[in-house]
Every structure is written in C-alpha cells, then in structure tokens.
Design a protein around this motif. Structure first.
Motif, PDB file in Angstrom:
ATOM      1  N   LEU A  75     -14.890 -38.043  -7.526  1.00  0.00           N
ATOM      2  CA  LEU A  75     -16.032 -38.194  -8.442  1.00  0.00           C
ATOM      3  C   LEU A  75     -17.046 -37.084  -8.230  1.00  0.00           C
ATOM      4  CD1 LEU A  75     -16.519 -42.068  -8.154  1.00  0.00           C
ATOM      5  CD2 LEU A  75     -15.379 -40.803  -9.999  1.00  0.00           C
ATOM      6  N   GLY A  76     -16.544 -35.861  -8.213  1.00  0.00           N
ATOM      7  CA  GLY A  76     -17.450 -34.710  -8.234  1.00  0.00           C
ATOM      8  C   GLY A  76     -17.978 -34.566  -9.658  1.00  0.00           C
ATOM      9  N   ASP A  77     -18.474 -33.376  -9.972  1.00  0.00           N
ATOM     10  CA  ASP A  77     -19.014 -33.150 -11.319  1.00  0.00           C
ATOM     11  C   ASP A  77     -17.952 -33.420 -12.386  1.00  0.00           C
ATOM     12  OD1 ASP A  77     -21.491 -32.392 -10.317  1.00  0.00           O
ATOM     13  OD2 ASP A  77     -20.884 -30.301 -10.100  1.00  0.00           O
ATOM     14  N   MET A  78     -16.741 -32.914 -12.149  1.00  0.00           N
ATOM     15  CA  MET A  78     -15.697 -33.090 -13.155  1.00  0.00           C
ATOM     16  C   MET A  78     -15.184 -34.520 -13.169  1.00  0.00           C
ATOM     17  SD  MET A  78     -13.964 -31.947 -15.604  1.00  0.00           S
ATOM     18  CE  MET A  78     -14.179 -30.178 -15.707  1.00  0.00           C
ATOM     19  N   ASN A 134     -14.186 -42.368  -4.209  1.00  0.00           N
ATOM     20  CA  ASN A 134     -14.699 -41.047  -3.822  1.00  0.00           C
ATOM     21  C   ASN A 134     -15.013 -41.061  -2.337  1.00  0.00           C
ATOM     22  OD1 ASN A 134     -15.486 -38.366  -4.849  1.00  0.00           O
ATOM     23  ND2 ASN A 134     -17.467 -38.901  -3.969  1.00  0.00           N
ATOM     24  N   ARG A 135     -14.776 -39.927  -1.680  1.00  0.00           N
ATOM     25  CA  ARG A 135     -15.025 -39.836  -0.233  1.00  0.00           C
ATOM     26  C   ARG A 135     -16.475 -40.209   0.079  1.00  0.00           C
ATOM     27  NH1 ARG A 135     -14.638 -33.954   2.448  1.00  0.00           N
ATOM     28  NH2 ARG A 135     -16.277 -33.689   0.875  1.00  0.00           N
ATOM     29  N   THR A 136     -17.407 -39.677  -0.696  1.00  0.00           N
ATOM     30  CA  THR A 136     -18.821 -40.036  -0.543  1.00  0.00           C
ATOM     31  C   THR A 136     -19.103 -41.183  -1.514  1.00  0.00           C
ATOM     32  OG1 THR A 136     -19.287 -37.717  -0.076  1.00  0.00           O
ATOM     33  CG2 THR A 136     -21.180 -39.116  -0.618  1.00  0.00           C
ATOM     34  N   LYS A 170     -21.576 -41.605  -4.768  1.00  0.00           N
ATOM     35  CA  LYS A 170     -21.328 -41.035  -6.104  1.00  0.00           C
ATOM     36  C   LYS A 170     -20.682 -42.049  -7.052  1.00  0.00           C
ATOM     37  CE  LYS A 170     -20.941 -36.209  -4.704  1.00  0.00           C
ATOM     38  NZ  LYS A 170     -20.036 -35.074  -4.515  1.00  0.00           N
ATOM     39  N   LEU A 200      -9.785 -33.731  -7.297  1.00  0.00           N
ATOM     40  CA  LEU A 200     -10.418 -33.399  -6.017  1.00  0.00           C
ATOM     41  C   LEU A 200     -10.652 -31.899  -5.935  1.00  0.00           C
ATOM     42  CD1 LEU A 200      -8.243 -35.862  -3.950  1.00  0.00           C
ATOM     43  CD2 LEU A 200     -10.675 -36.119  -4.483  1.00  0.00           C
ATOM     44  N   LEU A 201     -11.235 -31.475  -4.831  1.00  0.00           N
ATOM     45  CA  LEU A 201     -11.642 -30.075  -4.715  1.00  0.00           C
ATOM     46  C   LEU A 201     -10.468 -29.103  -4.767  1.00  0.00           C
ATOM     47  CD1 LEU A 201     -14.065 -28.195  -4.276  1.00  0.00           C
ATOM     48  CD2 LEU A 201     -13.668 -28.433  -1.809  1.00  0.00           C
ATOM     49  N   THR A 228      -6.236 -36.902   1.268  1.00  0.00           N
ATOM     50  CA  THR A 228      -6.651 -38.181   0.668  1.00  0.00           C
ATOM     51  C   THR A 228      -5.471 -39.144   0.533  1.00  0.00           C
ATOM     52  OG1 THR A 228      -8.455 -37.136  -0.535  1.00  0.00           O
ATOM     53  CG2 THR A 228      -7.657 -39.225  -1.415  1.00  0.00           C
ATOM     54  N   THR A 261      -7.473 -28.251  -9.305  1.00  0.00           N
ATOM     55  CA  THR A 261      -7.032 -26.858  -9.436  1.00  0.00           C
ATOM     56  C   THR A 261      -6.212 -26.451  -8.221  1.00  0.00           C
ATOM     57  OG1 THR A 261      -9.051 -26.338 -10.657  1.00  0.00           O
ATOM     58  CG2 THR A 261      -7.810 -24.470  -9.770  1.00  0.00           C
ATOM     59  N   ALA A 287     -11.963 -26.583 -19.085  1.00  0.00           N
ATOM     60  CA  ALA A 287     -13.225 -27.107 -19.631  1.00  0.00           C
ATOM     61  C   ALA A 287     -14.210 -27.242 -18.490  1.00  0.00           C
ATOM     62  CB  ALA A 287     -13.005 -28.478 -20.273  1.00  0.00           C
TER      63      ALA A 287
HETATM   64  N1  FVH Z   1     -16.643 -28.161 -12.507  1.00  0.00           N
HETATM   65  C1  FVH Z   1     -16.023 -27.222 -13.215  1.00  0.00           C
HETATM   66  O1  FVH Z   1     -16.635 -26.513 -14.005  1.00  0.00           O
HETATM   67  C2  FVH Z   1     -14.537 -26.943 -13.064  1.00  0.00           C
HETATM   68  C3  FVH Z   1     -13.875 -26.904 -14.413  1.00  0.00           C
HETATM   69  C4  FVH Z   1     -12.381 -26.643 -14.329  1.00  0.00           C
HETATM   70  C5  FVH Z   1     -11.713 -27.586 -13.329  1.00  0.00           C
HETATM   71  N2  FVH Z   1     -12.399 -27.556 -12.063  1.00  0.00           N
HETATM   72  C6  FVH Z   1     -11.649 -28.216 -10.986  1.00  0.00           C
HETATM   73  O2  FVH Z   1     -11.835 -29.627 -10.968  1.00  0.00           O
HETATM   74  C7  FVH Z   1     -11.717 -30.095  -9.616  1.00  0.00           C
HETATM   75  C8  FVH Z   1     -12.956 -30.901  -9.254  1.00  0.00           C
HETATM   76  O3  FVH Z   1     -14.079 -30.083  -9.501  1.00  0.00           O
HETATM   77  P1  FVH Z   1     -15.555 -30.681  -9.457  1.00  0.00           P
HETATM   78  O4  FVH Z   1     -16.374 -29.867 -10.395  1.00  0.00           O
HETATM   79  O5  FVH Z   1     -15.543 -32.119  -9.637  1.00  0.00           O
HETATM   80  O6  FVH Z   1     -15.937 -30.290  -7.940  1.00  0.00           O
HETATM   81  P2  FVH Z   1     -17.048 -30.943  -6.986  1.00  0.00           P
HETATM   82  O7  FVH Z   1     -18.204 -31.414  -7.790  1.00  0.00           O
HETATM   83  O8  FVH Z   1     -17.294 -29.961  -5.921  1.00  0.00           O
HETATM   84  O9  FVH Z   1     -16.322 -32.249  -6.395  1.00  0.00           O
HETATM   85  C9  FVH Z   1     -15.235 -32.132  -5.485  1.00  0.00           C
HETATM   86  C10 FVH Z   1     -14.607 -33.475  -5.291  1.00  0.00           C
HETATM   87  O10 FVH Z   1     -13.586 -33.384  -4.280  1.00  0.00           O
HETATM   88  C11 FVH Z   1     -13.926 -34.271  -3.208  1.00  0.00           C
HETATM   89  N3  FVH Z   1     -13.454 -33.731  -1.961  1.00  0.00           N
HETATM   90  C12 FVH Z   1     -13.658 -32.505  -1.451  1.00  0.00           C
HETATM   91  N4  FVH Z   1     -13.033 -32.354  -0.283  1.00  0.00           N
HETATM   92  C13 FVH Z   1     -12.442 -33.543  -0.010  1.00  0.00           C
HETATM   93  C14 FVH Z   1     -11.633 -34.031   1.056  1.00  0.00           C
HETATM   94  N5  FVH Z   1     -11.307 -33.243   2.087  1.00  0.00           N
HETATM   95  N6  FVH Z   1     -11.189 -35.284   0.992  1.00  0.00           N
HETATM   96  C15 FVH Z   1     -11.489 -36.086  -0.062  1.00  0.00           C
HETATM   97  N7  FVH Z   1     -12.257 -35.697  -1.109  1.00  0.00           N
HETATM   98  C16 FVH Z   1     -12.711 -34.439  -1.089  1.00  0.00           C
HETATM   99  C17 FVH Z   1     -15.423 -34.410  -3.274  1.00  0.00           C
HETATM  100  O11 FVH Z   1     -15.785 -35.558  -2.567  1.00  0.00           O
HETATM  101  P3  FVH Z   1     -17.307 -35.714  -2.015  1.00  0.00           P
HETATM  102  O12 FVH Z   1     -17.738 -34.347  -1.512  1.00  0.00           O
HETATM  103  O13 FVH Z   1     -18.122 -36.193  -3.162  1.00  0.00           O
HETATM  104  O14 FVH Z   1     -17.190 -36.691  -0.922  1.00  0.00           O
HETATM  105  C18 FVH Z   1     -15.626 -34.513  -4.785  1.00  0.00           C
HETATM  106  O15 FVH Z   1     -15.245 -35.775  -5.268  1.00  0.00           O
HETATM  107  C19 FVH Z   1     -11.578 -28.851  -8.720  1.00  0.00           C
HETATM  108  O16 FVH Z   1     -10.216 -28.676  -8.391  1.00  0.00           O
HETATM  109  C20 FVH Z   1     -12.081 -27.738  -9.619  1.00  0.00           C
HETATM  110  O17 FVH Z   1     -11.490 -26.476  -9.305  1.00  0.00           O
HETATM  111  C21 FVH Z   1     -13.815 -27.921 -12.142  1.00  0.00           C
END
Ligand code: FVH
Length: 299
Positions: free
Chosen positions: A15-18, A37-39, A42, A71-72, A80, A96, A123
């Motif tokens: 549940l990051g931005d995307m 989500n890990r955190t 969110k 995820l990242l 995960t 990605t 997107a």
């Molecule tokens: N945002 C964008 O513009 C681009 C558009 C194109 C596609 N990308 C890809 O989408 C994937 C996710 O991107 P995002 O924007 O959601 O990224 P963040 O907001 O940084 O969230 C990252 C999520 O991943 C979780 N996470 C990170 N490391 C771990 C881990 N070791 N174990 C479990 N979860 C992990 C993170 O969790 P938290 O920090 O909230 O606890 C977020 O949920 C990505 O592949 C882009 O390349 C986005």
C-alpha cells in the motif's frame, strides 16, 4: 443480489502510493478487497473505505484466490511471500522488475503451486482509475489466467497483454521507462542551460514540448531502420553533420557553466559510430543503436 456479490474478491499486498491508488479503485468499483502492508498505518484509511486489513501476508494470501502484488521491488516480493502457502493462488505481480526477475518469479510461484502473471504499470498513481489519463498495464505469462481476471485487473487501468513469456511485461515496461529517463535527462540539461539567463523556464517549456513532439518521429523511423537494416536511405540529418553539431552543444554547455554529463553518452555514441567507418557519415543516427549490444559484448 448486491453488487459486491458479483465482483471478484481479491487481495492486494503493498500500500505505497501506487498500491493505495489501486486499492481505492477496486473498493470504489465494489470489489471485496483484503489488503496487507508492512507498515500497517497505511492500511487504516483503506479500512475506513471498506477494505479488510490482514495482519500478515499469509492471512492476506489465504483470503482470496486472486492475489495482486504492488511492492517496491522483486526482492520485497520474495521476502514478503517467503514461507507463505501459495497453493491454488493466482498471483499478479505489478511490482517493477527485470525480465529475468519476471521469469524466475513465475517459475518460483509455479514451483509453490501458484499460477503467475507478471505486469508493469505504465501510469503514475494519479492516472489510476482515470481512463482518460491514458495509463495502462503490460501483462505477460499465462493468457488463460490473464483472460480469467481481465475484468478485475482493468478496473484501475487498461491492459496490454504482451505474450506468454513472463519476462515480456517487464521488458516492455523497462524499455519505455528507460526512454523516459533519457527524455528527462535532455529536458534537465535544456533547463540548466537557461539558468541565470533572462529566459524563464515557463517560456522555454512550450517550445521544448513542441520540439520534443516534433522529434517523436524518430521512434517510428528508428524502428523501420532497425527492421530493414537500412540506415542510409532518405536521411535528412546525417551522422557527420550531427557529430559536428554535437561539438556546438558541448561548447555551449561549457560557456553556460553546465555539466554536460547528461547528454555526452549519446553524443559519444554517435562519434563512435562515425569513427568506426567513414561510410557511416551519411547514415541516420539510428545506426548508432547497433553499438549498444556490441559494447556490452553481446554481438
Ligand atoms: N509511483 C509511481 O509513479 C510508479 C508508477 C509505475 C509503477 N511503479 C512501481 O509500482 C511499485 C510500487 O510503487 P509505489 O509508488 O507504491 O512505491 P512506494 O510508495 O515507495 O511503496 C513501496 C511499497 O513496497 C513496500 N515495501 C518496500 N520494501 C518492502 C519489504 N522489504 N517488504 C515488504 N514490503 C516492502 C512498502 O511498504 P512500507 O514501506 O509502506 O512498509 C510499500 O507498500 C514499484 O515497483 C514501482 O516501481 C510506481
């Protein structure tokens, strides 16, 4: 029967931005959604919007047959899902990754009794759930699996299925993203050149947009030349002229006190192509593309 009963339930990990943007579109469309989500903080807002929040990845995966990952990176997907029972699950990985990661993640999932398709999102989060924004997602892997979930997957954004090779979604995704960063590099250099001059960025902006749009012809032109192997017919801006012009670009960068590091790699590539054979002087610059694999020792 309520709308919810006919919409495919699914799980979303990440549940990051995307991931948050994706979750909102599925919830708004009436899909029962389990999230993890890990955190955990969110997930709170989404719980208020109707999502069920799982305490662990295992609980989230157990909740639904269709499991979407956002995820990242591929390493976070591995950590995960480590030790989670994936038997009978349909995994759709929107994270990605590289083509090799897509292929190995598919084999990894299948060895654990899951079905798998890889994906690459074209997107930004603000384009999700906004069809007119033109965002879409590349998918590759099992076509029957994609067709089975297509309606659910197309709720956040349109789809382009690019083949049964699970690495091909990432290949298309990364090809487009790589081109985007080249474009960003050129735009950054252009703005740096005018800094400190009596030329406002907002005045250069429309000129830059229009010029880049006009130069978009290179995309199709290069594809035709790479397909035919003909880099010399109907050339309008020959390599020799462009190499000379590139000297002007570098001198201008020096005059303006701007580091030329963002544009020199491409200018160097043109020089190398010209130096390799005098016959290349009248070529189109697309001929220089052939050097990139050779430089990496591939052919
Ligand atoms: N945002 C964008 O513009 C681009 C558009 C194109 C596609 N990308 C890809 O989408 C994937 C996710 O991107 P995002 O924007 O959601 O990224 P963040 O907001 O940084 O969230 C990252 C999520 O991943 C979780 N996470 C990170 N490391 C771990 C881990 N070791 N174990 C479990 N979860 C992990 C993170 O969790 P938290 O920090 O909230 O606890 C977020 O949920 C990505 O592949 C882009 O390349 C986005």
């Amino acid at each position: 029967m309520t709308d919810n009963l006919v919409k495919t339930p699914l799980t979303l990990l990440g549940l990051g931005d995307m991931g948050t943007a994706l979750a909102r579109t599925w919830l708004a469309a009436g899909h029962p959604l389990t999230v993890w989500n890990r955190t955990t903080a969110k997930a709170e807002a989404l719980a208020a919007e109707g999502a069920r929040v799982a305490a662990t990845p295992a609980e989230a995966v157990a909740a639904n047959e269709l499991v979407v990952l956002c995820l990242l990176d591929d390493a976070s997907v591995g950590s995960t899902l480590d030790g989670v029972d994936l038997r009978g699950r349909d995994l759709v990985d929107l994270t990605t990754g590289t083509p090799a990661e897509g292929r190995s993640r598919a084999a990894w999932a299948e060895a654990r009794g899951a079905r798998f398709i890889d994906a690459g999102i074209m997107a930004t989060p603000s384009m999700i759930g906004v069809p007119e924004a033109g965002g879409y997602v590349f998918y590759s892997g099992s076509r029957p699996l994609f067709d089975r979930h297509r309606a659910t997957l197309e709720v956040p954004a349109g789809s382009r299925f690019v083949g049964e090779d699970p690495g091909h979604a990432a290949l298309h995704d990364v090809a487009l993203l790589s081109a985007m960063y080249g474009l960003f590099a050129g735009i950054s250099h252009a703005y740096a050149l005018i800094e400190g001059e009596d030329v406002a960025p907002k005045d250069l902006a429309p000129l830059l947009s229009q010029w880049l749009g006009a130069m978009g012809f290179f995309v199709g032109n290069a594809a035709e030349r790479l397909t035919s192997g003909d880099f010399t017919t109907e050339v309008v801006s020959n390599l020799s002229m462009q190499v000379t012009a590139s000297g002007t670009l570098l001198r201008t960068a020096a005059e303006q006190g701007v580091d030329a590091g963002l544009i020199t790699p491409y200018l160097d590539l043109m020089r190398e192509r010209l130096a390799a054979d005098p016959a290349h002087a009248l070529e189109d610059t697309a001929g220089a593309i052939t050097l990139l694999r050779r430089r990496a020792g591939r052919n």
